[in-house]
Write a protein that holds these residues in place. Structure first.
Motif, PDB file in Angstrom:
ATOM      1  N   ARG A  38       0.852  -1.180   0.000  1.00 24.32           N
ATOM      2  CA  ARG A  38       0.000   0.000   0.000  1.00 24.32           C
ATOM      3  C   ARG A  38       0.887   1.229   0.000  1.00 24.32           C
ATOM      4  O   ARG A  38       2.029   1.188   0.461  1.00 24.32           O
ATOM      5  CB  ARG A  38      -0.938   0.012   1.212  1.00 24.32           C
ATOM      6  CG  ARG A  38      -0.241   0.016   2.568  1.00 24.32           C
ATOM      7  CD  ARG A  38      -1.249  -0.227   3.685  1.00 24.32           C
ATOM      8  NE  ARG A  38      -0.599  -0.232   5.003  1.00 24.32           N
ATOM      9  CZ  ARG A  38      -1.198  -0.616   6.125  1.00 24.32           C
ATOM     10  NH1 ARG A  38      -2.472  -1.033   6.095  1.00 24.32           N
ATOM     11  NH2 ARG A  38      -0.549  -0.579   7.261  1.00 24.32           N
ATOM     12  N   GLN A  39       0.360   2.306  -0.527  1.00 17.06           N
ATOM     13  CA  GLN A  39       1.155   3.524  -0.624  1.00 17.06           C
ATOM     14  C   GLN A  39       0.312   4.747  -0.358  1.00 17.06           C
ATOM     15  O   GLN A  39      -0.605   5.070  -1.133  1.00 17.06           O
ATOM     16  CB  GLN A  39       1.809   3.644  -1.997  1.00 17.06           C
ATOM     17  CG  GLN A  39       2.764   4.813  -2.119  1.00 17.06           C
ATOM     18  CD  GLN A  39       3.599   4.755  -3.385  1.00 17.06           C
ATOM     19  OE1 GLN A  39       3.248   4.080  -4.347  1.00 17.06           O
ATOM     20  NE2 GLN A  39       4.725   5.452  -3.375  1.00 17.06           N
ATOM     21  N   ARG A  45       6.146   3.136  -0.790  1.00 15.80           N
ATOM     22  CA  ARG A  45       5.251   1.985  -0.844  1.00 15.80           C
ATOM     23  C   ARG A  45       5.602   1.034   0.300  1.00 15.80           C
ATOM     24  O   ARG A  45       6.770   0.720   0.517  1.00 15.80           O
ATOM     25  CB  ARG A  45       5.386   1.297  -2.197  1.00 15.80           C
ATOM     26  CG  ARG A  45       4.309   0.291  -2.490  1.00 15.80           C
ATOM     27  CD  ARG A  45       4.289  -0.056  -3.968  1.00 15.80           C
ATOM     28  NE  ARG A  45       3.773   1.039  -4.779  1.00 15.80           N
ATOM     29  CZ  ARG A  45       3.496   0.946  -6.076  1.00 15.80           C
ATOM     30  NH1 ARG A  45       3.721  -0.209  -6.703  1.00 15.80           N
ATOM     31  NH2 ARG A  45       3.043   1.978  -6.745  1.00 15.80           N
ATOM     32  N   TYR A  94      -1.927  -2.428  -3.587  1.00 13.55           N
ATOM     33  CA  TYR A  94      -1.396  -3.005  -4.813  1.00 13.55           C
ATOM     34  C   TYR A  94      -1.018  -4.469  -4.617  1.00 13.55           C
ATOM     35  O   TYR A  94      -0.493  -4.849  -3.575  1.00 13.55           O
ATOM     36  CB  TYR A  94      -0.142  -2.260  -5.262  1.00 13.55           C
ATOM     37  CG  TYR A  94      -0.355  -0.805  -5.589  1.00 13.55           C
ATOM     38  CD1 TYR A  94      -0.227   0.173  -4.611  1.00 13.55           C
ATOM     39  CD2 TYR A  94      -0.669  -0.404  -6.889  1.00 13.55           C
ATOM     40  CE1 TYR A  94      -0.408   1.516  -4.898  1.00 13.55           C
ATOM     41  CE2 TYR A  94      -0.859   0.936  -7.191  1.00 13.55           C
ATOM     42  CZ  TYR A  94      -0.731   1.886  -6.194  1.00 13.55           C
ATOM     43  OH  TYR A  94      -0.916   3.212  -6.485  1.00 13.55           O
ATOM     44  N   PRO A 107      10.702  -2.886  -2.124  1.00  9.63           N
ATOM     45  CA  PRO A 107       9.599  -2.437  -2.982  1.00  9.63           C
ATOM     46  C   PRO A 107       9.782  -2.792  -4.458  1.00  9.63           C
ATOM     47  O   PRO A 107       8.902  -2.532  -5.273  1.00  9.63           O
ATOM     48  CB  PRO A 107       9.602  -0.927  -2.789  1.00  9.63           C
ATOM     49  CG  PRO A 107      11.048  -0.611  -2.553  1.00  9.63           C
ATOM     50  CD  PRO A 107      11.609  -1.779  -1.785  1.00  9.63           C
TER      51      PRO A 107
END
Length: 122
Positions: A38-39, A45, A94, A107
């Motif tokens: 998630r970001q 991220r 994501y 990441p």
């Protein structure tokens, strides 16, 4: 080229639950690792949870005990069950995958979905 498509995002109240799904397609061999990130805008991220090919799950400390990651290999689907959600967890989630072993703190995964929005209201 592997394609990842997330679904299941939406809105929920504080303390509520939500399930996310990620369907993988377009590959000839299954990925070794899959994960959820998630970001939040303006921040890096963040890895939330991952699962390796043997089914071993890994979680960020912030979600351990509240989130559960699993995969349905027959359906080429990665799942994330999220409980006791907090407003600070409002962001885009994501799906990621890679053919080699990757860690949540890294990441730089090879394949990414476009993300699904999760909104937790207070």
């Amino acid at each position: 080229q592997m394609q990842l498509v997330e679904s299941g995002g939406g809105s929920v109240q504080t303390g509520g639950s939500m399930n996310l799904s990620c369907t993988a397609s377009g590959y000839s061999s299954a990925p070794y690792c899959m994960a959820w990130f998630r970001q939040v805008p303006g921040k890096e991220r963040e890895g939330v949870a991952s699962v390796h090919s043997d089914g071993s799950p890994y979680y960020a400390t912030s979600v351990e005990g509240r989130f559960t990651i699993s995969k349905d290999s027959a359906k080429n689907t990665l799942l994330l069950e999220m409980n006791s959600l907090k407003p600070a967890e409002t962001t885009i989630y994501y799906c990621a995958a890679d053919y080699i072993q990757k860690q949540l703190y890294d990441p730089n995964w090879r394949f990414w979905g476009r993300g699904t929005q999760v909104t937790v209201s207070s």
